[in-house]
Design a protein around this motif. Structure first.
Motif, PDB file in Angstrom:
ATOM      1  N   ASN A   1      -8.157  -5.368   8.701  1.00  0.00           N
ATOM      2  CA  ASN A   1      -8.756  -6.548   9.345  1.00  0.00           C
ATOM      3  C   ASN A   1      -8.846  -7.729   8.384  1.00  0.00           C
ATOM      4  O   ASN A   1      -9.449  -8.755   8.692  1.00  0.00           O
ATOM      5  CB  ASN A   1     -10.145  -6.225   9.888  1.00  0.00           C
ATOM      6  CG  ASN A   1     -11.091  -5.712   8.800  1.00  0.00           C
ATOM      7  OD1 ASN A   1     -10.646  -5.444   7.680  1.00  0.00           O
ATOM      8  ND2 ASN A   1     -12.352  -5.575   9.103  1.00  0.00           N
ATOM      9  N   ALA A   2      -8.254  -7.534   7.173  1.00  0.00           N
ATOM     10  CA  ALA A   2      -8.304  -8.633   6.205  1.00  0.00           C
ATOM     11  C   ALA A   2      -7.160  -8.508   5.214  1.00  0.00           C
ATOM     12  O   ALA A   2      -6.672  -7.397   4.938  1.00  0.00           O
ATOM     13  CB  ALA A   2      -9.635  -8.631   5.470  1.00  0.00           C
ATOM     14  N   LYS A   3      -6.766  -9.666   4.709  1.00  0.00           N
ATOM     15  CA  LYS A   3      -5.816  -9.750   3.604  1.00  0.00           C
ATOM     16  C   LYS A   3      -6.675 -10.071   2.383  1.00  0.00           C
ATOM     17  O   LYS A   3      -7.406 -11.076   2.399  1.00  0.00           O
ATOM     18  CB  LYS A   3      -4.842 -10.889   3.911  1.00  0.00           C
ATOM     19  CG  LYS A   3      -3.608 -10.940   3.073  1.00  0.00           C
ATOM     20  CD  LYS A   3      -2.574 -11.877   3.723  1.00  0.00           C
ATOM     21  CE  LYS A   3      -3.080 -13.324   3.777  1.00  0.00           C
ATOM     22  NZ  LYS A   3      -2.051 -14.246   4.314  1.00  0.00           N
ATOM     23  N   VAL A   4      -6.650  -9.217   1.373  1.00  0.00           N
ATOM     24  CA  VAL A   4      -7.572  -9.360   0.246  1.00  0.00           C
ATOM     25  C   VAL A   4      -6.790  -9.664  -1.025  1.00  0.00           C
ATOM     26  O   VAL A   4      -5.866  -8.919  -1.382  1.00  0.00           O
ATOM     27  CB  VAL A   4      -8.415  -8.090   0.058  1.00  0.00           C
ATOM     28  CG1 VAL A   4      -9.460  -8.298  -1.045  1.00  0.00           C
ATOM     29  CG2 VAL A   4      -9.111  -7.699   1.363  1.00  0.00           C
ATOM     30  N   ALA A   5      -7.148 -10.729  -1.705  1.00  0.00           N
ATOM     31  CA  ALA A   5      -6.488 -11.085  -2.969  1.00  0.00           C
ATOM     32  C   ALA A   5      -6.996 -10.153  -4.056  1.00  0.00           C
ATOM     33  O   ALA A   5      -8.178 -10.154  -4.380  1.00  0.00           O
ATOM     34  CB  ALA A   5      -6.787 -12.532  -3.327  1.00  0.00           C
TER      35      ALA A   5
END
Ligand code: RIB
Ligand code: CA
Length: 308
Positions: free
Chosen positions: A285-289
């Motif tokens: 549910n997220a793109k995380v750096a």
């Protein structure tokens, strides 16, 4: 790129303002303020002062949430000073905030620009949550949200396991996580590698004097905090990294994670958990750096600031 900046200025927020001013790729539609580093009244006052410092008077500033959705208000004046801008002093603003509150302005701008607006959140996300609660259909019209928030493996800066923006309003961040909106998270794992030091201030020689002086005076306080409270030389410029990623996503390496949040922990409330091995079986549910080109980012920040 149409962007709404949701912010709690705040020293590193102020550096994000400056960087955004030096990013012509970004067309700021509005600046919305929230409680966080200090009270929303002081954050709004600081936003108006920064808008005038940077000649951005054509961008509406709307005051937002005075407090979190559920928990009590937190402020971080040991980190950002009692004004919120450290040792920096800016003249009182002549301009005023618009009458609309932040959530309503976000709703109006997103409805007027469906699927075109990126919301850059560099403070607690109370305003976004309020907008989504007021108009649930908005989640299908926001192009994406980029949020400086949370920590995955790096120690928390608010509690041992939580990052300050999420700590301030975990229920609001939970609403964002469950919204289905295209979400990018920029956590402490990458921002705490971006330590701005006096040598970076020196590299700003030749930049516009009032801006360079502001950066020097505001970050001086921020460096004192990092040294005294965290034993760190320099200061983590969290928010400008989130801003930079809007136009240079190649500065970081993303991982797609299912991210959840603890809301009822005895010691771990506001902790984010990223499902690295897909153990939950839940879709990301997220793109995380998770990794950052530190030198590339610092060079970008300094080069862009010197264009002002
Ligand atoms: O944890 C860092 C974040 O909290 C930054 O956005 C800083 O400005 C504070 O809001
Ligand atoms: Ca901030």
């Amino acid at each position: 790129m149409k962007v709404i900046l949701d912010t709690d200025p705040g020293i590193d927020d102020a550096l994000a303002f400056i960087l955004l001013r030096a990013m012509p790729e970004v067309c700021l539609q509005a600046i919305t303020t929230t409680h966080g580093n200090t009270t929303v009244q002081k954050c709004t006052d600081n936003a108006l002062k920064l808008v005038e410092l940077l000649g951005m008077q054509d961008i509406p500033v709307a005051e937002g949430a005075h407090e979190p959705l559920v928990k009590a208000l937190s402020v971080a004046e040991e980190t950002h000073g009692d004004t919120g801008l450290g040792h920096a002093v800016l003249p009182s603003a002549k301009i005023k905030a618009v009458d609309s509150n932040a959530a309503n302005l976000i709703i109006d701008l997103v409805n007027a620009n469906p699927n075109e607006i990126t919301i850059l959140c560099i403070g607690p996300v109370t305003n976004i949550a309020l907008a989504l609660l007021k108009e649930p259909g908005l989640r299908k019209k926001i192009k994406n949200v980029v949020s400086m928030a949370g920590t995955i493996h790096y120690p928390g800066n608010a509690t041992p396991s939580s990052e300050y923006n999420v700590f301030c309003d975990p229920e609001a961040f939970d609403i964002l996580l469950r919204s289905g909106i295209d979400l990018t998270i920029v956590p402490l794992d990458v921002t705490y590698k971006c330590l701005f030091t006096k040598s970076h201030v020196e590299r700003l020689a030749g930049a516009k004097e009032d801006i360079r002086n502001f950066i020097d005076r505001s970050t001086a306080f921020y460096m004192e905090f990092h040294a005294e409270y965290q034993g760190i030389e320099g200061c983590a410029i969290n928010d400008p990294l989130a801003a930079a990623i809007l136009v240079k996503p190649e500065l970081v390496t993303f991982r797609d994670y299912y991210v959840d949040i603890e809301l009822h922990g005895e010691f771990t409330t506001a902790k984010l958990s990223a499902d690295h091995f897909a153990a939950t079986g839940k879709a990301p549910n997220a793109k995380v750096a998770m990794e950052v080109d530190v030198d590339g980012f610092m060079d970008f920040f300094i080069e862009r600031v010197k264009t002002l």
